[in-house]
Structure formats: C-alpha cells, structure tokens
Design an enzyme around this catalytic site. Structure first.
Site, short mmCIF file in Angstrom:
data_model
loop_
_atom_site.label_atom_id
_atom_site.label_comp_id
_atom_site.label_asym_id
_atom_site.label_seq_id
_atom_site.Cartn_x
_atom_site.Cartn_y
_atom_site.Cartn_z
N HIS A 163 0.83 -1.20 0.00
CA HIS A 163 0.00 0.00 0.00
C HIS A 163 0.87 1.25 0.00
O HIS A 163 2.06 1.19 0.27
CB HIS A 163 -0.90 0.01 1.24
N ARG A 261 13.26 -5.97 2.82
CA ARG A 261 12.19 -6.67 3.54
C ARG A 261 10.88 -6.37 2.83
O ARG A 261 10.44 -5.22 2.76
CB ARG A 261 12.11 -6.19 4.99
N ASP A 263 7.47 -6.05 2.87
CA ASP A 263 6.47 -5.90 3.91
C ASP A 263 5.11 -6.45 3.46
O ASP A 263 4.68 -6.22 2.33
CB ASP A 263 6.34 -4.40 4.25
N GLU A 305 8.15 -10.85 4.54
CA GLU A 305 7.43 -10.78 5.81
C GLU A 305 6.14 -11.56 5.66
O GLU A 305 5.14 -11.07 5.15
CB GLU A 305 7.12 -9.33 6.21
N HIS A 372 9.12 -5.49 16.08
CA HIS A 372 8.39 -4.24 16.35
C HIS A 372 6.89 -4.48 16.42
O HIS A 372 6.15 -3.62 16.86
CB HIS A 372 8.70 -3.23 15.25
N ASP A 373 6.44 -5.64 15.90
CA ASP A 373 5.02 -5.95 15.89
C ASP A 373 4.65 -6.76 17.14
O ASP A 373 5.51 -7.19 17.91
CB ASP A 373 4.65 -6.73 14.62
C1 GLC Z 1 3.70 -5.19 8.44
C2 GLC Z 1 4.48 -4.39 9.48
C3 GLC Z 1 3.52 -3.74 10.42
C4 GLC Z 1 2.59 -2.85 9.65
C5 GLC Z 1 1.92 -3.60 8.49
C6 GLC Z 1 1.27 -2.66 7.54
O1 GLC Z 1 3.02 -6.24 8.99
O2 GLC Z 1 5.37 -5.23 10.14
O3 GLC Z 1 4.19 -3.03 11.42
O4 GLC Z 1 1.59 -2.35 10.51
O5 GLC Z 1 2.86 -4.33 7.73
O6 GLC Z 1 2.21 -2.04 6.72
#
Ligand code: GLC
Length: 617
Positions: A163, A261, A263, A305, A372-373
């Site tokens: 996005h 990475r 995402d 990810e 971080h999540d």
């Molecule tokens: C991934 C990131 C997360 C974020 C999401 C939306 O999962 O690790 O922190 O909120 O993407 O971009």
C-alpha cells in the site's frame, strides 16, 4: 570501462539467462501487454546503469560465494532510527556501539517519507524516493550504507509494497478524480463490491482499524484499506503499479541496501471471493522481483514478511530451481517460544522445531524473540488439542500469563487488538519485561530478578542455537523495559505495539560494565559472549545437522547439532524449578563456563541452559 560496455555484456548475459521465464511470468500476469513489458525492461536497464561500481563489485563477490548469508557469521539487529539515535546521522555516529553488540546485519525500520500523524510506524509511505525529513536525507542513507559496508555490516530496509499512504502523489491525484491514478488502487462508487470482498477477507486490525475498506469523501469513492484507513492498497493487477514499484525497489537497492524486507507480501494480490492472501499471483510477482534483482543487483537478498502458519510461509522460499525469497521469518517458532514460557511445557516447541529442522538446509530463517510488531498466537492448535488445550481458552491463558494476570506470572505484557468476539488478542512487550525483569525490579525482589535475567539470557542462547540469522531488537541487548509513554501520544495511544518500540536508553549503555555488577551488564555481556561462541564454533554453521534430543522431561528442550566432528548438546530448562537431565555418557566442554564435564546427569537451574560440546574427531 564505461557503463555502456557493462550493459552490453553483463546485463545482456544475465537477462538472456532468465528471459524466457521472465516473459512467461510477466505475460501470464499481464496478458499481451507488450508496452508494459518494454517499460519493465527499461526499468531494469536503467537501474543496472545507475548501480554504483562499488555495489557491482559487491554483487560479483556475492555471486562467487552465494551462501554468504547462510553461515553462522551474520547476527542482526532491528531498530527504529529515531528511537535508536534520533536520525541517520545519529546511527552513523553510533556504528561503534552497533559493532560492539556483535552486529553485522542492520535492519533500519521504515524511514521513507510518511505523514507523522498517520504513519503506522513508517509503514504508510508517501514518497519512496525521499527519507523522512526528520531522519535525514537520501545522501545520509547512502553515507550510512557505505560506512556499514566498510565495516562489513549489511543493511536491511523495508519495502512497503502492499500500500501507499493516502498522501502519496498517486493517492492525491486519485482523490482528485484522476482515472489513471485511481486505477492504481481499488476504488468503487458504492459498497456493492467491497461488501462482497468483506464476506471472504479476514481483518488484520479488527480493533484499531476494523474492516478492509474506507469511504473517501474527497474522491466520493470506497477505497480498499486492508491495514489502516490511511494505507491504500495498491492494485498489482495494473502493470503500471508493478513496474513503478519495482523501479522504487531497485532505487533502494542502488542506495546500498543489501536486504529488502518485503512488507506484508502475502497481501499484494486481491481476487474477489478469496481471502486475498497468498494467492498464486503473489508468488509470480515475487519470483519476478527476484529475477529483476538477479539481473540488476544480484548481491541483494529478499526477506519476505510472511506472518502466517508454516504451511503458508514455506512456499515463499520458492523451489530450489526457482527460488523466491532468500530469507523468511521463523514466526511460528517465535510465537511457540512464548507459549513455552507461559506453559513451561516444551512439547509444542519440540514438535514445531522438528518440522523446521526437517526442511532443506538451503532455507534460511530469520530467528527472533520479538520484533516491532505484536506476538500473534498462530500456534498449531490441532496438535495442542491432544493435551486438552483448545484455541480460544488457550489464547486467553497465554495472554493472562504474559500480561501478569495469573498468580506466579512475572510478565508485563499488554494486549493488542483484543477482539472479544473471537477471543483473539495478540501481545506486546519487550523481551526483558516479558521475562520478568520489570516486575522483579518493581518489587525489588533480587531472587526474582536473578531468575528473570537467567531466562532472558537463556532465550537469547536458544535463539542463537538455531540455524539461520538471529536478529535482536535494539534495546533487548540491554534488557530494556516497556515504554509506557505511548499512552500520552494522541497518534500512538491506540496502538500498544509502541510499548516495545521505546527510545534506546543511552544512559544504560554508558553504564555498561565488563563485569556483571548490574542487570544491564549481565544481559549485555551474557549475549555478547554467546554471539562470540556462535561465531567461533563451526557447529553453528547453517549446514550442520540439527535435531531435537528426546528426553522424558516436558520442561526441557534439547537441541543437538553436528558438523565436521563437532557435536553440540544444547539443553534449555523452561521451568521455574531445578531439573536433572540425563545425557549420553561422554566428555563434554561447557562452552559458557569453560568447564569439562564427565557426568551423565546435568543439573539445570530454573530457566537456565547449557551448551555442551564434544569433539568427535
Ligand atoms: C507489516 C508491518 C507492520 C505494519 C503492516 C502494515 O506487517 O510489520 O508493522 O503495521 O505491515 O504495513
């Protein structure tokens, strides 16, 4: 040699090698769109021409030793630039500290331009070519990556590809009614189609951002927003989106980024009546991106990810002949680890690791205790059922334990996206706070503190025992506690993930001692010592044989490793009581204490571990 000659030879050679596969993938996604394909090729060529000579040399080196990231040498750290040192210049100035932590893989969390009030921690990008002004500039990033390379540190950066921010140029034009830019997103005049999607698409943030669509007043349309309402999903069925986003990715690679990475990658292709996750087209797109890298920047690694159950994760490695991602997160293992801490029962973890250990050694996982999540409870519930542990009550038990609600619990976590309908809350907290360091300090209980520190170090030892790349979260090396200040920030207060994203405590770093006279030094020195041992002994190589050592004690996790005459017996006590563990007769070297052991029984204190080495040569 000028660039033109290089294009003529090396570029053509690489393109020729993959041409058939690339064309067949591209046209299967975008049938007969030759114009788009030509544009795609021009993106590759331009990126190849723009790539700096030093990066091309690094590419050549990595082509020659293509397993460079699979050994035991890489140890990673992930960090938000502002939390660590304010800005990119600050990170540059603290490279000595990063090195002193034994780090040679540095994941800088999203740092591209993103509206500060609607940023989702930088995961809502408004300009893929510009660094967030408060963090610095693209040339700061370049300078940092050069300095890292000089020190042998590889740099990882997020590529937030599912996005854009609603403030991205495309979204702004789409809001104004521009059809070309509207076609880059999923935009509808009314809720008919969105409602059809909602019937089959699960929700990512059921509490903080319910639903998958948002009404956009300005455009007078409904927009797909799988994550937050200000994160507009890109439509990869439009080749312009793929071409331009690939262009953005290669631009980042050319800034000296070694690991990209990807995402939220499982989400990038949407089809009505599906879950809009892990669709076959996603794999085609990743393979295309991989091939683009093989041509333009073959030294670059793709880290996917994929926060899903194992059967969904592994396909993202692709096949041995047609690989997709180089690296994937060992996410189920991470979640299962916290389950094991809360239950003191290692059976599920053994079951999980047995599956990981049976995978081809070419698959390289990123191992981590937390990121971080949040920690999501994606566990193997069918397996747990045999012990009478059912999904919903079990999740509740884990959350109660890890938020310190149960008697005997030492953890200080917080819930995340608590969805009472599904009983599906996830969990946040720093490693130290979840291990009990925070509560022990609070209650001034020195015995509890000693146990908590032991557990924290044991968890790091366990992470370092696994094959793959261990990645620490910045601050965990100094046992940093939860940061509750997010509750006072209007834009963060609803997102408890900020609990474990606090600013690095540089005072604590300055007070680090070589001995173990304070908690921070105990944890720091403990981890650094383990990292050194891991780098020193070939038994930690990715190529080593790895297996679960079966014993009759459910509190104990035993991991065996064998490589080139070295045999490691790693034992971890996940219980709060002392355990006596039988081991095969033999002569062992305790790697941490340096003592020799002949005994056939090893006594493990609560939450402690041993690394026992045998030289069989
Ligand atoms: C991934 C990131 C997360 C974020 C999401 C939306 O999962 O690790 O922190 O909120 O993407 O971009």
């Amino acid at each position: 040699m000028n660039n033109q000659t290089v294009v003529g030879s090396e570029y053509d050679k690489r393109y020729k090698k993959y041409k058939d596969e690339i064309m067949s993938l591209y046209f299967s996604l975008y049938p007969n769109d030759h114009k788009a394909y030509d544009y795609f090729l021009s993106v590759l060529k331009k990126a190849f021409n723009d790539r700096a000579q030093n990066l091309k040399c690094l590419d050549e080196e990595r082509i020659k030793s293509s397993d460079w990231y699979k050994g035991r040498n890489l140890i990673g750290m992930m960090m938000y630039v502002d939390s660590f040192a304010g800005n990119l210049q600050g990170v540059y100035e603290h490279l000595d500290y990063i090195e002193s932590c034994g780090i040679n893989y540095l994941h800088l969390m999203p740092l591209l331009e993103s509206p500060s009030e609607h940023s989702d921690g930088g995961y809502a990008v408004s300009d893929f070519r510009k660094v967030q002004p408060t963090l610095g500039t693209m040339s700061d990033l370049n300078r940092l990556s050069d300095a890292c390379h000089e020190r042998g540190i590889s740099v990882c950066l997020d590529f937030v590809m599912n996005h854009t921010s609603e403030d991205h140029e495309w979204a702004k034009l789409a809001k104004k009614g521009d059809p070309v830019n509207q076609s880059k997103y999923f935009m509808y005049d009314n809720w008919d189609i969105p409602n059809l999607y909602e019937a089959s698409v699960p929700q990512v943030f059921p509490q903080t951002a319910p639903g998958n669509f948002t009404w956009c007043e300005e455009a007078n349309k409904v927009v797909m927003t799988t994550f937050y309402p200000y994160q507009w999903d890109l439509n990869y069925a439009n080749p312009m989106v793929f071409n331009d986003m690939l262009d953005n990715m290669l631009f980042l690679c050319n800034q000296g980024i070694d690991i990209i990475r990807l995402d939220a990658v499982p989400y990038i292709w949407k089809e009505l009546y599906t879950s809009c996750r892990n669709l076959p087209q996603v794999h085609k797109l990743i393979r295309l991106m991989r091939l683009a890298c093989e041509i333009v920047c073959p030294g670059t690694l793709l880290l996917g990810e994929v926060v899903m159950e194992p059967s969904k994760v592994v396909p993202y490695f692709g096949s041995i002949e047609k690989p997709e991602c180089h690296l994937l997160y060992n996410v189920t293992t991470m979640a299962t680890t916290w389950h094991t801490i809360a239950t003191q029962d290692t059976r599920l973890l053994r079951h999980q690791l047995t599956q990981v250990f049976s995978m081809p050694k070419e698959y390289t996982f990123l191992n981590y205790l937390r990121c971080h999540d949040d920690i999501g409870w994606g566990l193997d519930y069918p397996y747990l059922q045999q012990f009478g542990q059912m999904e919903i009550p079990h999740k509740k038990y884990l959350n109660d334990f890890l938020t310190g609600k149960l008697s005997g619990s030492f953890s200080r976590g917080e819930l995340y996206n608590d969805d009472p309908r599904l009983g599906d809350a996830r969990l946040c907290g720093t490693t130290a706070s979840l291990c009990g360091i925070e509560s022990a300090l609070e209650s001034n209980n020195e015995y509890a503190l000693a146990d908590a520190v032991t557990l924290d170090i044991m968890l790091h030892a366990y992470m370092l025992t696994l094959s793959g790349i261990p990645v620490l979260y910045s601050g965990d090396e100094i046992a940093q506690l939860n940061d509750y200040t997010y509750r006072n920030d209007l834009y963060k207060m609803k997102d408890s993930r900020y609990l474990h994203r606090g600013k690095l405590d540089w005072n604590a770093v300055e007070n680090l001692k070589d001995d173990s006279s304070n908690v921070v030094s105990q944890v720091f020195n403990g981890i650094i010592n383990l990292e050194k041992l891991r780098r020193f002994y070939p038994v930690f190589e990715g190529k080593a044989d790895v297996w679960i050592i079966n014993n009759d004690n459910d509190h104990i996790l035993g991991i065996g490793r064998y490589h080139n005459g070295e045999k490691l017996t790693a034992l971890f006590n996940f219980s709060h009581t002392t355990q006596n563990v039988p081991v095969e007769e033999g002569s062992y070297l305790d790697l941490v204490t340096g003592e020799n052991k002949q005994s056939t029984t090893i006594t493990l204190n609560p939450n402690s571990f041993v690394w026992l080495m045998q030289n069989l040569k």
